[in-house]
Design a protein around this motif. Sequence first.
Motif, PDB file in Angstrom:
ATOM      1  N   GLY A 139      50.467  54.097  12.145  1.00 28.61           N
ATOM      2  CA  GLY A 139      51.747  54.721  12.451  1.00 28.61           C
ATOM      3  C   GLY A 139      52.163  55.879  11.562  1.00 28.61           C
ATOM      4  O   GLY A 139      53.248  56.442  11.760  1.00 28.61           O
ATOM      5  N   ARG A 140      51.335  56.261  10.581  1.00 26.22           N
ATOM      6  CA  ARG A 140      51.689  57.381   9.696  1.00 26.22           C
ATOM      7  C   ARG A 140      50.545  58.399   9.690  1.00 26.22           C
ATOM      8  O   ARG A 140      49.374  58.047   9.844  1.00 26.22           O
ATOM      9  N   LEU A 141      50.906  59.665   9.487  1.00 26.90           N
ATOM     10  CA  LEU A 141      49.910  60.732   9.430  1.00 26.90           C
ATOM     11  C   LEU A 141      49.450  60.947   7.993  1.00 26.90           C
ATOM     12  O   LEU A 141      50.272  61.020   7.072  1.00 26.90           O
ATOM     13  N   TYR A 142      48.120  61.098   7.835  1.00 27.30           N
ATOM     14  CA  TYR A 142      47.538  61.247   6.507  1.00 27.30           C
ATOM     15  C   TYR A 142      46.797  62.571   6.322  1.00 27.30           C
ATOM     16  O   TYR A 142      46.364  62.859   5.210  1.00 27.30           O
ATOM     17  N   GLY A 143      46.635  63.364   7.371  1.00 27.68           N
ATOM     18  CA  GLY A 143      45.920  64.628   7.256  1.00 27.68           C
ATOM     19  C   GLY A 143      46.680  65.738   7.947  1.00 27.68           C
ATOM     20  O   GLY A 143      47.170  65.561   9.072  1.00 27.68           O
ATOM     21  N   ALA A 144      46.788  66.876   7.287  1.00 27.06           N
ATOM     22  CA  ALA A 144      47.431  68.061   7.865  1.00 27.06           C
ATOM     23  C   ALA A 144      46.340  68.975   8.416  1.00 27.06           C
ATOM     24  O   ALA A 144      45.592  69.581   7.639  1.00 27.06           O
ATOM     25  N   PRO A 145      46.199  69.082   9.731  1.00 21.68           N
ATOM     26  CA  PRO A 145      45.088  69.865  10.283  1.00 21.68           C
ATOM     27  C   PRO A 145      45.200  71.352   9.990  1.00 21.68           C
ATOM     28  O   PRO A 145      46.269  71.946  10.134  1.00 21.68           O
ATOM     29  N   LEU A 146      44.071  71.926   9.564  1.00 22.59           N
ATOM     30  CA  LEU A 146      43.968  73.381   9.430  1.00 22.59           C
ATOM     31  C   LEU A 146      43.624  74.004  10.778  1.00 22.59           C
ATOM     32  O   LEU A 146      44.131  75.050  11.146  1.00 22.59           O
ATOM     33  N   TYR A 147      42.715  73.351  11.512  1.00 22.58           N
ATOM     34  CA  TYR A 147      42.309  73.816  12.841  1.00 22.58           C
ATOM     35  C   TYR A 147      41.533  72.698  13.519  1.00 22.58           C
ATOM     36  O   TYR A 147      41.058  71.759  12.865  1.00 22.58           O
ATOM     37  N   PHE A 148      41.412  72.785  14.839  1.00 26.09           N
ATOM     38  CA  PHE A 148      40.620  71.847  15.627  1.00 26.09           C
ATOM     39  C   PHE A 148      39.380  72.549  16.168  1.00 26.09           C
ATOM     40  O   PHE A 148      39.351  73.774  16.314  1.00 26.09           O
ATOM     41  N   ASP A 149      38.355  71.741  16.490  1.00 23.34           N
ATOM     42  CA  ASP A 149      37.152  72.205  17.185  1.00 23.34           C
ATOM     43  C   ASP A 149      36.966  71.376  18.445  1.00 23.34           C
ATOM     44  O   ASP A 149      37.282  70.179  18.461  1.00 23.34           O
ATOM     45  N   SER A 304      34.492  62.939  33.755  1.00 24.69           N
ATOM     46  CA  SER A 304      35.463  63.893  33.205  1.00 24.69           C
ATOM     47  C   SER A 304      34.751  65.095  32.610  1.00 24.69           C
ATOM     48  O   SER A 304      33.529  65.163  32.572  1.00 24.69           O
ATOM     49  N   GLY A 305      35.554  66.027  32.112  1.00 24.99           N
ATOM     50  CA  GLY A 305      35.023  67.198  31.420  1.00 24.99           C
ATOM     51  C   GLY A 305      35.380  67.184  29.951  1.00 24.99           C
ATOM     52  O   GLY A 305      35.478  68.245  29.325  1.00 24.99           O
ATOM     53  N   CYS A 306      35.566  66.009  29.370  1.00 19.84           N
ATOM     54  CA  CYS A 306      35.971  65.900  27.968  1.00 19.84           C
ATOM     55  C   CYS A 306      34.834  66.325  27.042  1.00 19.84           C
ATOM     56  O   CYS A 306      33.707  66.560  27.485  1.00 19.84           O
ATOM     57  N   SER A 307      35.127  66.432  25.777  1.00 14.69           N
ATOM     58  CA  SER A 307      34.091  66.756  24.802  1.00 14.69           C
ATOM     59  C   SER A 307      34.481  66.203  23.445  1.00 14.69           C
ATOM     60  O   SER A 307      35.615  65.740  23.249  1.00 14.69           O
ATOM     61  N   ALA A 308      33.555  66.270  22.517  1.00 14.93           N
ATOM     62  CA  ALA A 308      33.833  65.849  21.147  1.00 14.93           C
ATOM     63  C   ALA A 308      34.905  66.756  20.544  1.00 14.93           C
ATOM     64  O   ALA A 308      35.035  67.924  20.899  1.00 14.93           O
ATOM     65  N   VAL A 309      35.659  66.201  19.620  1.00 16.75           N
ATOM     66  CA  VAL A 309      36.706  66.924  18.894  1.00 16.75           C
ATOM     67  C   VAL A 309      36.320  66.956  17.425  1.00 16.75           C
ATOM     68  O   VAL A 309      35.829  65.959  16.877  1.00 16.75           O
ATOM     69  N   GLY A 310      36.532  68.084  16.776  1.00 16.03           N
ATOM     70  CA  GLY A 310      36.238  68.205  15.358  1.00 16.03           C
ATOM     71  C   GLY A 310      37.300  69.028  14.647  1.00 16.03           C
ATOM     72  O   GLY A 310      38.460  69.060  15.047  1.00 16.03           O
ATOM     73  N   GLY A 311      36.879  69.714  13.607  1.00 20.66           N
ATOM     74  CA  GLY A 311      37.815  70.511  12.817  1.00 20.66           C
ATOM     75  C   GLY A 311      38.093  69.873  11.479  1.00 20.66           C
ATOM     76  O   GLY A 311      37.514  68.836  11.126  1.00 20.66           O
ATOM     77  N   HIS A 312      38.996  70.463  10.720  1.00 22.19           N
ATOM     78  CA  HIS A 312      39.246  70.015   9.358  1.00 22.19           C
ATOM     79  C   HIS A 312      40.729  69.951   9.031  1.00 22.19           C
ATOM     80  O   HIS A 312      41.541  70.669   9.612  1.00 22.19           O
ATOM     81  N   SER A 313      41.028  69.085   8.081  1.00 24.63           N
ATOM     82  CA  SER A 313      42.400  68.858   7.625  1.00 24.63           C
ATOM     83  C   SER A 313      42.448  68.837   6.103  1.00 24.63           C
ATOM     84  O   SER A 313      41.413  68.697   5.437  1.00 24.63           O
TER      85      SER A 313
END
Length: 435
Positions: A139-149, A304-313
């Motif tokens: 229920g709490r957020l621990y990472g502030a995303p810089l960007y998604f992939d 579906s047309g989904c894909s993997a999600v990445g990026g950094h926080s």
Amino acid sequence: MASLPHRLIATALAAASALATSACSAEQASKPAERTTITFWTMPFWIGRPNNLKHLVEDFNASQSKVEVQLTVLDWQTGRETIKKAVMNGRGPDVWLANNGLELDLLTAARLAPLDALGYTAEDLGRFRPLVKVNEYQGRLYGAPLYFDVNVLLYRKDILQKYGFNEPPRTWEELRSTAAAITSRSTAAGKKVAGWQFKGMDDHLNAINSTWESFLCQAGGALTSPDFRTSTQNSEAGRTAMNYMKSFYTDKVSTTGTSALNGFIEGDVAMFSFYQSVISDIAAGNEKTNGKWAAAPMPVGPKSGCSAVGGHSLVARSGLPDPGAAGTFMRWLASPSVSTQFMEFHGIFPYDTAKVPRETKVVVDSFYNTDPSWAAIMTQFDRSTPDLLLQDRHGFAARWDAQKSEVVAGVDGRTPVDQALRSIDGKVGTDLNGG
């Protein structure tokens, strides 16, 4: 010399004391307050221009009177493990770069500080796109995303057009038939071009993980059960995905030993898929690729047309003596205004543009309006959910090691598909159940 009256002596001493106190106060007022030092460890995530990260930290330090950041840049090969070991041993940095999704071990061991304990307000957290849920735990957020992939389809327009295709494939069936036609027609013409290549099969082996998970997702598969306790790749969806990928090699549509990225740049591969940030590497091909390629959403699979999600926080260590100082840096580097700069290497903007300052939205829109790749990237992004990455958090290291060997062996035919999938589930299942 005649002695001074006691009253005059007392008056002189009081004046001298006042002067000394005044001088000391003036000296203290002129001396800058000591700044809190924050250590920041990262890998060089700014694709193509790693020195830009150093300049950003310098800009932050120049703007601050209370916080100073000491930057340490690690290599990609060992950096993640170096950070994790140091943090688990209590000797890690104050703030560091983490994969979106975050390390489950660090979360369960309470090694990470929740964002609201670092000075993030409800308004701050509400600006992020809903996909920020990948960094949520209990229920709490621990990472502030810089960007998604996200994974997108990259295709050579010149090659497709040469062999009779004016549009990229939109489904698995179209991908298979288009790639097969390009391979066979180019071979007949005297210079074989692989119509398709799965990134990670023959280059950058780690890439097979996001490649495989994208196709598994499109087949309707999941990495784990809903309670995250069971690995579930040995399923009908898993067999559908792996047999589909295998067919490209069985029928010699794809060429073993050819790098997807390098082959694409050289014109030896017509299509491949990977995170959109690889666009920076393609653009670095200069005259070999300039004006000859484009991006499209992933071809839609059976489900579906989904894909993997990445990026950094950015994340911070729990128990910091001054958590607000770490939060000050994180809110700056992962702010809407600074995050627009990561769009230069096609990092996906992590904020809802309806909730950022107007001047920031103007900058974001300028990227969308001047680079046609963004339309495909954002179409794919809108198909994404946090589910796959939240599953991937459980048994992550065991899964990614198992997939690197078993998926490749299953796809290239060295191991039967059922056996490869059972092996993945066995290795990951052992990890999920504590060893």
